[in-house]
Design an enzyme around this catalytic site. Structure first.
Site, PDB file in Angstrom:
ATOM      1  N   GLY A 236      -6.529   7.410  -3.020  1.00  0.00           N
ATOM      2  CA  GLY A 236      -5.342   7.917  -3.683  1.00  0.00           C
ATOM      3  C   GLY A 236      -4.952   9.317  -3.265  1.00  0.00           C
ATOM      4  O   GLY A 236      -4.389  10.070  -4.057  1.00  0.00           O
TER       5      GLY A 236
ATOM      6  N   LYS B 224       0.815  -1.220   0.000  1.00  0.00           N
ATOM      7  CA  LYS B 224       0.000   0.000   0.000  1.00  0.00           C
ATOM      8  C   LYS B 224       0.849   1.271   0.000  1.00  0.00           C
ATOM      9  O   LYS B 224       0.513   2.268   0.613  1.00  0.00           O
ATOM     10  CB  LYS B 224      -0.965   0.008   1.199  1.00  0.00           C
ATOM     11  CG  LYS B 224      -1.791  -1.251   1.362  1.00  0.00           C
ATOM     12  CD  LYS B 224      -2.471  -1.685   0.068  1.00  0.00           C
ATOM     13  CE  LYS B 224      -3.541  -0.707  -0.367  1.00  0.00           C
ATOM     14  NZ  LYS B 224      -4.185  -1.137  -1.653  1.00  0.00           N
TER      15      LYS B 224
ATOM     16  N   TRP C 211       0.875   2.166  -8.853  1.00  0.00           N
ATOM     17  CA  TRP C 211       1.204   3.419  -9.540  1.00  0.00           C
ATOM     18  C   TRP C 211       2.540   3.279 -10.276  1.00  0.00           C
ATOM     19  O   TRP C 211       2.663   3.651 -11.445  1.00  0.00           O
ATOM     20  CB  TRP C 211       1.278   4.545  -8.520  1.00  0.00           C
ATOM     21  CG  TRP C 211       0.955   5.909  -9.058  1.00  0.00           C
ATOM     22  CD1 TRP C 211       0.860   6.289 -10.368  1.00  0.00           C
ATOM     23  CD2 TRP C 211       0.666   7.071  -8.286  1.00  0.00           C
ATOM     24  NE1 TRP C 211       0.531   7.621 -10.466  1.00  0.00           N
ATOM     25  CE2 TRP C 211       0.411   8.119  -9.198  1.00  0.00           C
ATOM     26  CE3 TRP C 211       0.605   7.339  -6.920  1.00  0.00           C
ATOM     27  CZ2 TRP C 211       0.103   9.423  -8.785  1.00  0.00           C
ATOM     28  CZ3 TRP C 211       0.300   8.617  -6.501  1.00  0.00           C
ATOM     29  CH2 TRP C 211       0.043   9.658  -7.428  1.00  0.00           C
TER      30      TRP C 211
ATOM     31  N   HIS D 261       7.648  -7.352  -2.461  1.00  0.00           N
ATOM     32  CA  HIS D 261       7.450  -6.764  -1.136  1.00  0.00           C
ATOM     33  C   HIS D 261       8.500  -7.275  -0.139  1.00  0.00           C
ATOM     34  O   HIS D 261       8.429  -6.938   1.046  1.00  0.00           O
ATOM     35  CB  HIS D 261       6.075  -7.134  -0.575  1.00  0.00           C
ATOM     36  CG  HIS D 261       4.926  -6.350  -1.123  1.00  0.00           C
ATOM     37  ND1 HIS D 261       5.022  -5.037  -1.507  1.00  0.00           N
ATOM     38  CD2 HIS D 261       3.625  -6.715  -1.321  1.00  0.00           C
ATOM     39  CE1 HIS D 261       3.831  -4.613  -1.930  1.00  0.00           C
ATOM     40  NE2 HIS D 261       2.984  -5.608  -1.826  1.00  0.00           N
TER      41      HIS D 261
ATOM     42  N   TRP E 146       4.984 -10.498  -9.427  1.00  0.00           N
ATOM     43  CA  TRP E 146       5.536 -10.507  -8.075  1.00  0.00           C
ATOM     44  C   TRP E 146       6.517 -11.661  -7.917  1.00  0.00           C
ATOM     45  O   TRP E 146       6.156 -12.830  -8.015  1.00  0.00           O
ATOM     46  CB  TRP E 146       4.401 -10.633  -7.065  1.00  0.00           C
ATOM     47  CG  TRP E 146       3.458  -9.489  -7.145  1.00  0.00           C
ATOM     48  CD1 TRP E 146       2.377  -9.362  -7.976  1.00  0.00           C
ATOM     49  CD2 TRP E 146       3.509  -8.278  -6.383  1.00  0.00           C
ATOM     50  NE1 TRP E 146       1.770  -8.156  -7.767  1.00  0.00           N
ATOM     51  CE2 TRP E 146       2.441  -7.471  -6.806  1.00  0.00           C
ATOM     52  CE3 TRP E 146       4.380  -7.802  -5.391  1.00  0.00           C
ATOM     53  CZ2 TRP E 146       2.203  -6.214  -6.261  1.00  0.00           C
ATOM     54  CZ3 TRP E 146       4.137  -6.563  -4.849  1.00  0.00           C
ATOM     55  CH2 TRP E 146       3.061  -5.782  -5.279  1.00  0.00           C
TER      56      TRP E 146
ATOM     57  N   SER F  23      -4.587   2.652   4.631  1.00  0.00           N
ATOM     58  CA  SER F  23      -4.864   1.953   3.386  1.00  0.00           C
ATOM     59  C   SER F  23      -4.790   0.434   3.571  1.00  0.00           C
ATOM     60  O   SER F  23      -5.605  -0.319   3.039  1.00  0.00           O
ATOM     61  CB  SER F  23      -3.872   2.405   2.304  1.00  0.00           C
ATOM     62  OG  SER F  23      -4.154   1.804   1.067  1.00  0.00           O
TER      63      SER F  23
END
Length: 288
Positions: free
Chosen positions: A251, A45, A50, A100, A78, A130
């Site tokens: 956003g 998050k 983006w 991540h 990923w 978020s």
């Protein structure tokens, strides 16, 4: 759906078993990076989607067709997830890869290549808000119970994907070891054009005016929110309960102010200072 209730633990970090297995995680730590690879690294998050969209537009020369027809998890898959090997565009000149994973897990392996790393960070107060809402949406993540309970878990690093503080500090520690650039969500929000120019210079991409214009149009929050290839509406409701909200929710910068109580804010500030006071993070976010 498969393994929705499973938590996979790897390197002391809890991860959703629906997306990760012990085998997929071990594979990630031994992945043979190429010098031409571009790796997006984020804590959840923090602006991952983006950045995936921005890089898609940069490498397509402003052609939005790939971003409108190919899901982002196939354009920039990923590394640590189950479907990585089947999604990776192995013939691409510049393979886009997302992760991540913390630096202590992935950093040593990346150091053996000249792959370019883009690390995206975000105000942790907005991250926790978020992330809380995402837990309500994603059926492969634990029930957050309440915002207060989730905030406490977040500050203790007891959420899936581990501690935000460890993640950010770990990747900041890679400055001298990797070909890495640091971007903040707040920079993207404030100056998308300027940040795209920084990225293109880092990646060695000639940024034509038409590419920049297309990027600004396609990578606005409104455009991404309405793009099924980026907003995760393709994911079935058995995995993401879309009745609980949108993956791309607001956003905005500073939404934490509408969620934090004064005691919660004071607690967060205290922990943040304890954890981050001696870092070299050039934050572009306001903690008050």
């Amino acid at each position: 759906m498969e393994r929705l209730e499973v938590t996979e633990t790897f390197a002391g970090i809890a991860l959703p078993g629906h997306l990760h297995t012990a085998e997929s995680l071990q594979f990630a730590t031994k992945f043979p990076f190429r010098d031409t690879d571009v790796v997006i690294v984020t804590y959840p998050k923090s602006g991952t989607t983006w950045m995936q969209e921005i890089l898609t537009l940069l490498y397509s020369g402003g052609d939005a067709q790939p971003a409108k027809t190919i899901p982002n998890w196939e354009r920039a898959p990923w590394l640590e997830q189950i479907h990585f090997r089947s999604s990776l565009r192995d013939t691409a000149t510049h393979r886009l890869i997302t992760s991540h994973l913390p630096a202590r897990v992935l950093g040593p392996w990346l150091q053996g290549s000249k792959a370019k790393v883009i690390y995206v960070a975000r105000n942790p107060k907005d991250v926790v808000v978020s992330y809380y809402h995402f837990h309500r949406l994603a059926k492969f993540l634990p029930d957050p119970v309440s915002f207060d309970a989730f905030l406490q878990q977040f500050l203790e690093g007891k959420v899936h994907y581990g501690s935000w503080f460890e993640h950010v500090k770990g990747w900041l520690g890679q400055r001298q070891l990797l070909d890495i650039i640091y971007i903040t969500y707040e920079e993207l929000h404030k100056d998308l054009r300027g940040t795209a120019q920084r990225l293109s210079a880092f990646l060695g991409i000639t940024l034509e005016p038409q590419t920049l214009l297309a990027l600004e149009q396609h990578c606005s929050f409104a455009a991404m929110r309405d793009n099924a290839m980026a907003n995760y509406t393709l994911i079935p409701p058995e995995i993401m309960d879309h009745s609980q909200g949108r993956f791309m929710r607001k956003g905005v910068v500073g939404d934490w102010r509408s969620h934090f109580s004064p005691p919660q804010n004071a607690l967060f500030d205290r922990v943040y200072h304890e954890e981050m006071h001696d870092t070299e993070l050039s934050a572009h976010w306001a903690m008050v």
